[in-house]
Design a protein around this motif. Structure first.
Motif, PDB file in Angstrom:
ATOM      1  N   ILE A   5     -18.282   5.106 -16.503  1.00 29.92           N
ATOM      2  CA  ILE A   5     -19.744   5.143 -16.641  1.00 29.92           C
ATOM      3  C   ILE A   5     -20.183   4.132 -17.690  1.00 29.92           C
ATOM      4  CG2 ILE A   5     -20.207   7.429 -15.706  1.00 29.92           C
ATOM      5  CD1 ILE A   5     -20.402   8.488 -18.519  1.00 29.92           C
ATOM      6  N   ASP A   6     -21.329   3.532 -17.413  1.00 31.99           N
ATOM      7  CA  ASP A   6     -21.852   2.461 -18.254  1.00 31.99           C
ATOM      8  C   ASP A   6     -22.321   3.031 -19.597  1.00 31.99           C
ATOM      9  OD1 ASP A   6     -25.112   2.795 -17.868  1.00 31.99           O
ATOM     10  OD2 ASP A   6     -23.872   3.616 -16.270  1.00 31.99           O
ATOM     11  N   THR A   9     -25.564   5.326 -19.582  1.00 28.94           N
ATOM     12  CA  THR A   9     -25.358   6.661 -19.018  1.00 28.94           C
ATOM     13  C   THR A   9     -24.491   7.500 -19.964  1.00 28.94           C
ATOM     14  OG1 THR A   9     -25.393   5.606 -16.859  1.00 28.94           O
ATOM     15  CG2 THR A   9     -24.698   7.893 -16.908  1.00 28.94           C
ATOM     16  N   LEU A  73     -32.047   5.624 -12.876  1.00 35.13           N
ATOM     17  CA  LEU A  73     -30.587   5.783 -12.755  1.00 35.13           C
ATOM     18  C   LEU A  73     -30.172   5.793 -11.289  1.00 35.13           C
ATOM     19  CD1 LEU A  73     -30.288   8.709 -15.317  1.00 35.13           C
ATOM     20  CD2 LEU A  73     -29.428   6.388 -15.670  1.00 35.13           C
ATOM     21  N   TYR A  76     -24.983   7.489  -8.638  1.00 34.44           N
ATOM     22  CA  TYR A  76     -23.681   7.580  -9.308  1.00 34.44           C
ATOM     23  C   TYR A  76     -23.854   7.895 -10.793  1.00 34.44           C
ATOM     24  CZ  TYR A  76     -18.887   6.369 -10.532  1.00 34.44           C
ATOM     25  OH  TYR A  76     -17.593   6.410 -10.985  1.00 34.44           O
ATOM     26  N   GLN A  77     -24.829   7.219 -11.407  1.00 36.45           N
ATOM     27  CA  GLN A  77     -25.079   7.483 -12.835  1.00 36.45           C
ATOM     28  C   GLN A  77     -25.596   8.918 -13.018  1.00 36.45           C
ATOM     29  OE1 GLN A  77     -27.760   4.101 -13.186  1.00 36.45           O
ATOM     30  NE2 GLN A  77     -26.454   3.185 -14.732  1.00 36.45           N
ATOM     31  N   TYR A  78     -26.540   9.293 -12.144  1.00 32.99           N
ATOM     32  CA  TYR A  78     -27.139  10.625 -12.288  1.00 32.99           C
ATOM     33  C   TYR A  78     -26.098  11.734 -12.082  1.00 32.99           C
ATOM     34  CZ  TYR A  78     -30.253  14.614 -11.637  1.00 32.99           C
ATOM     35  OH  TYR A  78     -30.852  15.835 -11.751  1.00 32.99           O
ATOM     36  N   HIS A  80     -23.168  12.024 -13.174  1.00 33.81           N
ATOM     37  CA  HIS A  80     -22.505  12.380 -14.432  1.00 33.81           C
ATOM     38  C   HIS A  80     -23.416  13.236 -15.315  1.00 33.81           C
ATOM     39  CE1 HIS A  80     -20.173   8.931 -12.973  1.00 33.81           C
ATOM     40  NE2 HIS A  80     -19.164   9.542 -13.570  1.00 33.81           N
TER      41      HIS A  80
END
Ligand SMILES: Cc1cc2nc3c(=O)[nH]c(=O)nc-3n(C[C@H](O)[C@H](O)[C@H](O)COP(=O)(O)OP(=O)(O)OC[C@H]3O[C@@H](n4cnc5c(N)ncnc54)[C@H](O)[C@@H]3O)c2cc1C
Length: 408
Positions: A5-6, A9, A73, A76-78, A80
């Motif tokens: 994850i970036d 995030t 977001l 994929y980000q959401y 997490h």
């Protein structure tokens, strides 16, 4: 496919985790107790206070990626973040990430006119009002939405809505001000063009919320699930969404992301169940052994961890596919996660209840309510069988074309 994850995030996740520890878990019992007092369908002052805190801290509308009000977001980000907030059944409403409002906000963002957005989307994004989605009907098998019988009939500058709905989540809430209603405007049109969706303010004469429904006895205040009658409810023609006969088109757009959000939350809930199971097993002794030293319990823990990992990977894959290829192209991944995740997380929670003994069935732990929540999703948003049927159709079509190629 599964990127780390970036940093943004990751930072949001840390803040969300800290907020959950400081404000959500410690208030779960108080929120439940308050909701049981008079006015159970009202957003209590504690709930409002926690919503205001979440908003102040920028942990608001995390799911929303359509405009400046959202966090932008990806799915994929959401995923997490949704896993973190899914750990508590109280949390989604605190962060304005709750069903069915999330799905309704999606509909209004994608299909709403500017006027519809201003009247309904803005207050929903602000958490000032709540909404409901009224499709399912007691009189017909609603897993096949072509069966829906509610009528939406044009009469001059208005539409008249007549029908009986049930399992309308959110409709019990005092804050619920608008329903998105699915119904037939033209029974003679081709099968998938008969249904429309229309916005019906809850204070329209003819709208009656008749009774709350419960899931294993849980009524889920303050939103609840209701049986609602639309008895000739008359609304202006501009309340139609997208256009007559386009209800199925909207339903497809709404249900994809909604389904996967449930899965993301359930991963968090099941993760918390494994933690609770292990803590309980480590703290109790029976027949001279700690529960955690018993082979049967240890097997269960290992099985839960394995299955939860599979469920998490399926959810991440579906979220990734939605970002990479769009919701429509990701429909098989979404369907597989929608079948697998509620079943597996329900089994994990059930095993955690077993390790807790009688306590697990009580309200002293979150597990009984969590079990009811995961069980509902094997029916809600389309029963398991309907999704398996859709997958089988694709699989068989593929096999059919393989056979044809071989014959040539
Ligand atoms: C807690 C909760 C919240 C809900 N919230 C909402 C909401 O906000 N708005 C809303 O409109 N609805 C809501 N629903 C309703 C839900 O979406 C429906 O219950 C669901 O779509 C199934 O419809 P049905 O109950 O009419 O079951 P039916 O259509 O009568 O189906 C019954 C059973 O038949 C079997 N079946 C159906 N099709 C097939 C098939 N093709 N192959 C094999 N077996 C099959 C399945 O086992 C299925 O469970 C909610 C439901 C619950 C329990």
């Amino acid at each position: 496919m599964f990127a780390e994850i970036d940093p943004r995030t990751a930072a949001l996740k840390d803040r969300l985790t800290a907020f959950m520890a400081a404000h959500v878990y410690p208030n779960e019992k108080a929120l439940l107790d308050e909701s049981r007092q008079d006015g159970r369908w009202r957003h209590t002052s504690l709930l409002r206070e926690l919503q205001a805190k979440a908003r102040e801290q920028g942990l608001w509308n995390l799911f929303y990626n359509h405009g400046p009000e959202g966090q932008g977001l990806s799915n994929y980000q959401y995923t997490h973040l949704c896993e973190v907030l899914g750990r508590s059944l109280a949390a989604p409403e605190i962060f304005n990430c709750n069903a069915p409002d999330v799905g309704n906000m999606e509909i209004l963002s994608i299909y709403g006119t500017d006027a519809q957005k201003e009247r309904w989307l803005t207050p929903l994004l602000n958490g000032d009002i709540r909404s409901c989605f009224a499709m399912t009907e007691p009189a017909v098998a609603s897993s096949d939405a072509t069966n829906i019988e509610t009528r939406i009939e044009r009469d001059g500058d208005h539409y008249v809505v007549t029908g009986r709905k049930w399992w309308t989540t959110g409709a019990m809430a005092e804050a619920c001000k608008v329903a998105i209603v699915m119904g037939k405007n033209d029974p003679d049109a081709p099968r998938h063009q008969q249904q429309s969706m229309i916005l019906v303010p809850m204070d329209t004469p003819g709208v009656r919320v008749e009774r709350p429904l419960s899931v294993y006895g849980f009524q889920h205040p303050p939103l609840g699930h209701a049986e609602v009658v639309f008895d000739g409810a008359r609304v202006p023609a501009e309340n139609m969404l997208l256009g007559e006969g386009r209800g199925f088109e909207i339903a497809q757009g709404r249900l994809g992301p909604g389904r996967i959000h449930h899965c993301m939350r359930f991963i968090g809930l099941a993760e918390r169940a494994i933690e609770a199971m292990c803590a309980r097993a480590l703290s109790r002794t029976a027949f001279g052994s700690r529960l955690s030293d018993m082979g049967g319990v240890r097997q269960v823990i290992g099985q839960c961890r394995t299955e939860l990992e599979a469920a998490r990977l399926m959810t991440l894959k579906a979220a990734w596919a939605m970002d990479a290829h769009g919701n429509k192209a990701a429909k098989d991944e979404i369907a597989m996660a929608k079948i697998y995740v509620p079943t597996i997380t329900g089994q994990i929670i059930d095993r955690a209840i077993q390790v807790h003994g009688g306590g697990g069935l009580s309200e002293d732990f979150f597990l009984a309510m969590a079990f009811a929540e995961t069980r509902f999703l094997r029916i809600g948003d389309g029963p398991d069988e309907v999704h398996r049927e859709a997958l089988a159709r694709v699989e068989l079509k593929r096999a059919q074309s393989r056979t044809e190629e071989t014959v040539q």
